[in-house]
Design an enzyme around this catalytic site. Structure first.
Site, PDB file in Angstrom:
ATOM      1  N   SER A   1       0.864  -1.178   0.000  1.00 32.12           N
ATOM      2  CA  SER A   1       0.000   0.000   0.000  1.00 32.12           C
ATOM      3  C   SER A   1       0.901   1.228   0.000  1.00 32.12           C
ATOM      4  CB  SER A   1      -0.930  -0.017   1.222  1.00 32.12           C
ATOM      5  OG  SER A   1      -0.192  -0.194   2.415  1.00 32.12           O
TER       6      SER A   1
ATOM      7  N   GLY B   1      -7.215  -6.661   7.625  1.00 27.25           N
ATOM      8  CA  GLY B   1      -6.675  -6.711   6.269  1.00 27.25           C
ATOM      9  C   GLY B   1      -5.189  -6.413   6.314  1.00 27.25           C
TER      10      GLY B   1
ATOM     11  N   ASN C   1      -7.851 -12.859   5.441  1.00 25.44           N
ATOM     12  CA  ASN C   1      -8.484 -14.100   4.975  1.00 25.44           C
ATOM     13  C   ASN C   1      -7.545 -14.903   4.080  1.00 25.44           C
ATOM     14  OD1 ASN C   1      -8.557 -12.448   2.736  1.00 25.44           O
ATOM     15  ND2 ASN C   1     -10.608 -13.059   2.098  1.00 25.44           N
TER      16      ASN C   1
ATOM     17  N   GLN D   1      -0.717 -15.229   4.028  1.00 25.84           N
ATOM     18  CA  GLN D   1      -0.347 -14.025   4.769  1.00 25.84           C
ATOM     19  C   GLN D   1      -0.224 -14.303   6.261  1.00 25.84           C
ATOM     20  OE1 GLN D   1      -3.231 -11.059   3.537  1.00 25.84           O
ATOM     21  NE2 GLN D   1      -2.132 -10.621   1.639  1.00 25.84           N
TER      22      GLN D   1
ATOM     23  N   ASP E   1     -12.479 -14.113   7.160  1.00 24.25           N
ATOM     24  CA  ASP E   1     -13.108 -13.075   6.354  1.00 24.25           C
ATOM     25  C   ASP E   1     -13.715 -12.088   7.341  1.00 24.25           C
ATOM     26  OD1 ASP E   1     -14.907 -11.482   4.973  1.00 24.25           O
ATOM     27  OD2 ASP E   1     -15.722 -13.112   3.767  1.00 24.25           O
ATOM     28  N   VAL E   2     -13.269 -10.852   7.319  1.00 25.17           N
ATOM     29  CA  VAL E   2     -13.706  -9.877   8.321  1.00 25.17           C
ATOM     30  C   VAL E   2     -15.215  -9.704   8.326  1.00 25.17           C
ATOM     31  CG1 VAL E   2     -13.393  -7.880   6.797  1.00 25.17           C
ATOM     32  CG2 VAL E   2     -13.279  -7.573   9.276  1.00 25.17           C
TER      33      VAL E   2
ATOM     34  N   CYS F   1       0.984  -1.260 -11.765  1.00 24.71           N
ATOM     35  CA  CYS F   1       1.925  -0.241 -11.291  1.00 24.71           C
ATOM     36  C   CYS F   1       1.945   0.980 -12.206  1.00 24.71           C
ATOM     37  CB  CYS F   1       3.326  -0.833 -11.163  1.00 24.71           C
ATOM     38  SG  CYS F   1       3.507  -2.046  -9.829  1.00 24.71           S
TER      39      CYS F   1
END
Length: 358
Positions: free
Chosen positions: A98, A136, A160, A164, A186-187, A333
């Site tokens: 990010s 996330g 999720n 990660q 999953d939030v 990008c």
């Protein structure tokens, strides 16, 4: 002469076909991408303030009628589930996917990652001894940063993605951190009675739709003393789904599968204060994002052969599939650079908001 005047007419399918065959050079690709964002501006800007307000409010109302989230599973498979070795070859030392924050012209990507983490901590009012939930969390760079800087904080990352979670816990073990946890969920489906002193959400709320329901859910994990810090990409004036603006838009659906991404306006979240109320609000000039994605592209180009070799086993040994993935990332990008550098970073940018529980 703008990009709209320079781009020859061809169908979205024809453009994508040329792109995936490697027939579009970077200079032409930049013009093709800029053309799409210029069309988006023509679509989003209205001729009077009242028209603009009505347009924006219609979008807000439409979100309140939707499901809580978009097509997250599709997006994960196509966008985020890449080998950690590949990510380490492209991104900085904390694998931050990010916006990075460049405090001076000669700042490196590693310095800009750290500066972004520090900015989040400052604006979220992180203090030692707090419980922190990063929703996330990606590869966990911010989780690890907070856990190292604030030794008495207990920091939890929620994602999720199993890959990660594994990466985050492996890095925490390497660093000898005992104040880190990870939740695989999953939030939108996750339920817990636990509350946290600070909730962080960095460039993840873009994948939600019904923000009224989502902010209500987040508020259940807060006490009266808790704070929620949200960082999201935005347009300064209007919101839009990251979906085709017309039938000739080849770019939007190529970057994100339809239904996966919502680009809010800088003030959109102010319309979702049923369960939380805003404490502070900032924007960060888009050139920070533009510079971030440009550095990622250059790192990919520099490490191209090694990057392709890393991807090959997980993609069935198909060189064609590998080339497609690499083309997607390079285009992402390059598109990010054109988008966030428009109007010297004062068109699309990043909004940051701090909320307390009502």
């Amino acid at each position: 002469m703008g990009s709209i005047d320079e781009v020859k007419k061809e169908s979205a399918g024809e453009t994508l076909g040329r792109l995936l065959k490697g027939e579009i050079k970077d200079e032409e690709l930049k013009k093709l991408i800029k053309f799409q964002f210029e069309k988006r501006l023509q679509w989003g800007y209205k001729s009077s303030h009242q028209e603009q307000l009505s347009f924006n409010l219609d979008f807000i109302k439409s979100l309140k009628k939707m499901e809580m989230s978009g097509e997250i599973e599709t997006m994960n498979k196509e966008t985020y589930e890449l080998p950690s070795e590949f990510l380490e070859a492209v991104f900085g030392k904390t694998v931050k996917q990010s916006m990075c924050y460049f405090t001076h012209e000669s700042a490196t990507i590693d310095e800009a990652e750290e500066a972004a983490h520090e900015l989040y901590c400052e604006r979220a009012q992180i203090k030692d001894g707090q419980t922190v939930l990063d929703i996330g969390c990606g590869q966990g760079g911010l989780v690890l940063y907070i856990a190292q800087k604030y030794k008495n904080c207990h920091v939890t990352g929620l994602t999720n993605s199993k890959a990660q979670v594994n990466y985050l816990l492996k890095q925490a073990e390497k660093l000898g951190l005992t104040n880190v946890d990870a939740i695989l969920a999953d939030v939108t489906q996750y339920e817990s009675d636990k509350t946290y002193d600070r909730l962080l959400m960095i460039e993840a709320i873009e994948h939600m739709k019904n923000l009224q329901l989502f902010m209500k859910k987040l508020s259940t994990w807060m006490t009266k003393e808790s704070l929620l810090f949200v960082d999201h990409v935005c347009h300064k004036t209007f919101a839009h789904f990251f979906e085709a603006v017309d039938e000739d838009d080849w770019y939007s659906g190529f970057i994100f599968p339809p239904g996966c991404a919502t680009i809010l306006a800088a003030n959109s979240l102010l319309y979702f204060q049923d369960d939380v109320s805003v404490v502070d609000h900032w924007v960060v000039n888009g050139m920070h994002m533009a510079r971030s994605v440009d550095i990622w592209r250059k790192a990919l180009d520099k490490n191209m052969e090694a990057a392709k070799e890393i991807l090959l086993p997980g993609l069935g040994g198909s060189h064609e599939t590998v080339n497609g993935v690499v083309t997607h990332i390079r285009t992402f990008c390059m598109g990010g650079y054109e988008q966030f550098s428009m109007n010297n970073g004062d068109e699309w940018m990043v909004a940051q908001l701090l909320f307390k529980k009502k």
